[in-house]
Motif scaffolding. Structure first.
Motif, PDB file in Angstrom:
ATOM      1  N   ARG A 150       0.812  -1.219   0.000  1.00  0.00           N
ATOM      2  CA  ARG A 150       0.000   0.000   0.000  1.00  0.00           C
ATOM      3  C   ARG A 150       0.843   1.265   0.000  1.00  0.00           C
ATOM      4  NH1 ARG A 150      -4.530  -2.404   4.277  1.00  0.00           N
ATOM      5  NH2 ARG A 150      -5.311  -3.951   2.789  1.00  0.00           N
ATOM      6  N   ARG A 197       2.555   0.504  -4.744  1.00  0.00           N
ATOM      7  CA  ARG A 197       1.135   0.470  -5.110  1.00  0.00           C
ATOM      8  C   ARG A 197       0.872   0.552  -6.605  1.00  0.00           C
ATOM      9  NH1 ARG A 197      -2.981   4.736  -3.597  1.00  0.00           N
ATOM     10  NH2 ARG A 197      -4.853   3.827  -4.424  1.00  0.00           N
ATOM     11  N   TYR A 205       2.554  -0.632  -9.026  1.00  0.00           N
ATOM     12  CA  TYR A 205       2.874  -1.916  -9.644  1.00  0.00           C
ATOM     13  C   TYR A 205       1.842  -2.984  -9.277  1.00  0.00           C
ATOM     14  CZ  TYR A 205       7.294   0.418 -10.439  1.00  0.00           C
ATOM     15  OH  TYR A 205       8.250   1.307 -10.822  1.00  0.00           O
ATOM     16  N   VAL A 206       1.458  -2.991  -8.019  1.00  0.00           N
ATOM     17  CA  VAL A 206       0.477  -3.973  -7.550  1.00  0.00           C
ATOM     18  C   VAL A 206      -0.886  -3.702  -8.180  1.00  0.00           C
ATOM     19  CG1 VAL A 206      -0.691  -4.898  -5.513  1.00  0.00           C
ATOM     20  CG2 VAL A 206       1.726  -4.313  -5.380  1.00  0.00           C
ATOM     21  N   SER A 207      -1.219  -2.440  -8.361  1.00  0.00           N
ATOM     22  CA  SER A 207      -2.515  -2.071  -8.928  1.00  0.00           C
ATOM     23  C   SER A 207      -2.666  -2.525 -10.373  1.00  0.00           C
ATOM     24  CB  SER A 207      -2.724  -0.559  -8.842  1.00  0.00           C
ATOM     25  OG  SER A 207      -2.770  -0.177  -7.486  1.00  0.00           O
ATOM     26  N   ALA A 208      -1.572  -2.836 -11.029  1.00  0.00           N
ATOM     27  CA  ALA A 208      -1.629  -3.307 -12.408  1.00  0.00           C
ATOM     28  C   ALA A 208      -2.035  -4.773 -12.492  1.00  0.00           C
ATOM     29  CB  ALA A 208      -0.273  -3.111 -13.087  1.00  0.00           C
ATOM     30  N   SER A 256      -7.836  -7.620 -10.057  1.00  0.00           N
ATOM     31  CA  SER A 256      -8.624  -6.701  -9.221  1.00  0.00           C
ATOM     32  C   SER A 256      -8.508  -7.038  -7.734  1.00  0.00           C
ATOM     33  CB  SER A 256     -10.082  -6.698  -9.657  1.00  0.00           C
ATOM     34  OG  SER A 256     -10.644  -7.978  -9.505  1.00  0.00           O
ATOM     35  N   SER A 279      -5.255  -5.597  -6.551  1.00  0.00           N
ATOM     36  CA  SER A 279      -5.365  -4.135  -6.455  1.00  0.00           C
ATOM     37  C   SER A 279      -6.096  -3.736  -5.190  1.00  0.00           C
ATOM     38  CB  SER A 279      -6.115  -3.578  -7.665  1.00  0.00           C
ATOM     39  OG  SER A 279      -5.381  -3.764  -8.835  1.00  0.00           O
ATOM     40  N   ARG A 280      -7.132  -4.493  -4.855  1.00  0.00           N
ATOM     41  CA  ARG A 280      -7.896  -4.180  -3.647  1.00  0.00           C
ATOM     42  C   ARG A 280      -7.035  -4.355  -2.402  1.00  0.00           C
ATOM     43  NH1 ARG A 280     -13.544  -6.870  -1.592  1.00  0.00           N
ATOM     44  NH2 ARG A 280     -13.816  -5.458   0.151  1.00  0.00           N
ATOM     45  N   ALA A 298      -4.014  -3.705  -2.178  1.00  0.00           N
ATOM     46  CA  ALA A 298      -3.081  -2.576  -2.145  1.00  0.00           C
ATOM     47  C   ALA A 298      -3.762  -1.248  -1.817  1.00  0.00           C
ATOM     48  CB  ALA A 298      -2.350  -2.466  -3.486  1.00  0.00           C
ATOM     49  N   GLU A 299      -5.080  -1.254  -1.677  1.00  0.00           N
ATOM     50  CA  GLU A 299      -5.799  -0.010  -1.375  1.00  0.00           C
ATOM     51  C   GLU A 299      -5.525   0.437   0.055  1.00  0.00           C
ATOM     52  OE1 GLU A 299      -7.822   2.360  -2.861  1.00  0.00           O
ATOM     53  OE2 GLU A 299      -7.065   1.361  -4.651  1.00  0.00           O
TER      54      GLU A 299
END
Length: 171
Positions: free
Chosen positions: A120, A125, A127-130, A133, A136-137, A139-140
């Motif tokens: 996070r 973030r 890179y993880v968000s790519a 889903s 990505s969640r 990493a929120e």
């Protein structure tokens, strides 16, 4: 008979892994997993010839874990599914493996928290968000912690020395 005993014992680790995967990907642990753990314990314990006194001890440990889990849920520390699967796992492990379970779960929870903080961070973030889903969640910032993963790791770490596994090895 040994094959049936081993198959019944396999239920606990298999369901723990399913619970962890569900929690990591959806932040929920379905009730059927905890229910299957509870219901599956009794045939496994009986098939392995667990004495009635030990069976009672396992139930007492499971109930105690449920009360502790409910308190942690009430304080907002863990989710309701986490509390239920924590108690169901403690039922399987009994004494003294429940001590290992608590320690391993706490250590895995700490490692999970550090990992999520890193994911996070502003550095990781993007890179993880790519990724998918569900990743990505995770990493929120401000999102929950899928503590079912830590419970799974703790349960798997404590399962080999548990009373049921020891009985299987001695059979």
């Amino acid at each position: 008979m040994a094959l049936l005993q081993a198959a019944l014992l396999f239920l606990c680790p298999a369901l723990l892994i399913v619970a962890a995967l569900k929690d990591v990907t959806s932040y929920t642990i379905p009730n059927w997993i905890s229910l299957a753990l509870i219901v599956g314990f009794f045939p496994a314990a009986l098939a392995l010839g667990l004495p009635w006194s030990s069976l009672g001890l396992h139930v007492g440990i499971g109930v105690t874990a449920l009360v502790v889990g409910m308190a942690m849920f009430a304080l907002g520390w863990i989710g309701g599914g986490d509390a239920k699967v924590f108690a169901a796992t403690a039922l399987w492990l009994g004494w003294p493996a429940s001590g290992t379970f608590l320690l391993a779960t706490a250590l895995a929870g700490g490692a999970l928290a550090v990992l999520l903080l890193a994911m996070r961070s502003m550095l990781l973030r993007p890179y993880v968000s790519a990724g998918p889903s569900w990743l990505s969640r995770l990493a929120e910032p401000g999102e929950n912690v899928p503590y079912g993963l830590a419970i799974c790791i703790g349960g798997l770490a404590a399962f080999p020395p548990s009373a049921l596994m020891v009985r299987l090895a001695g059979a």
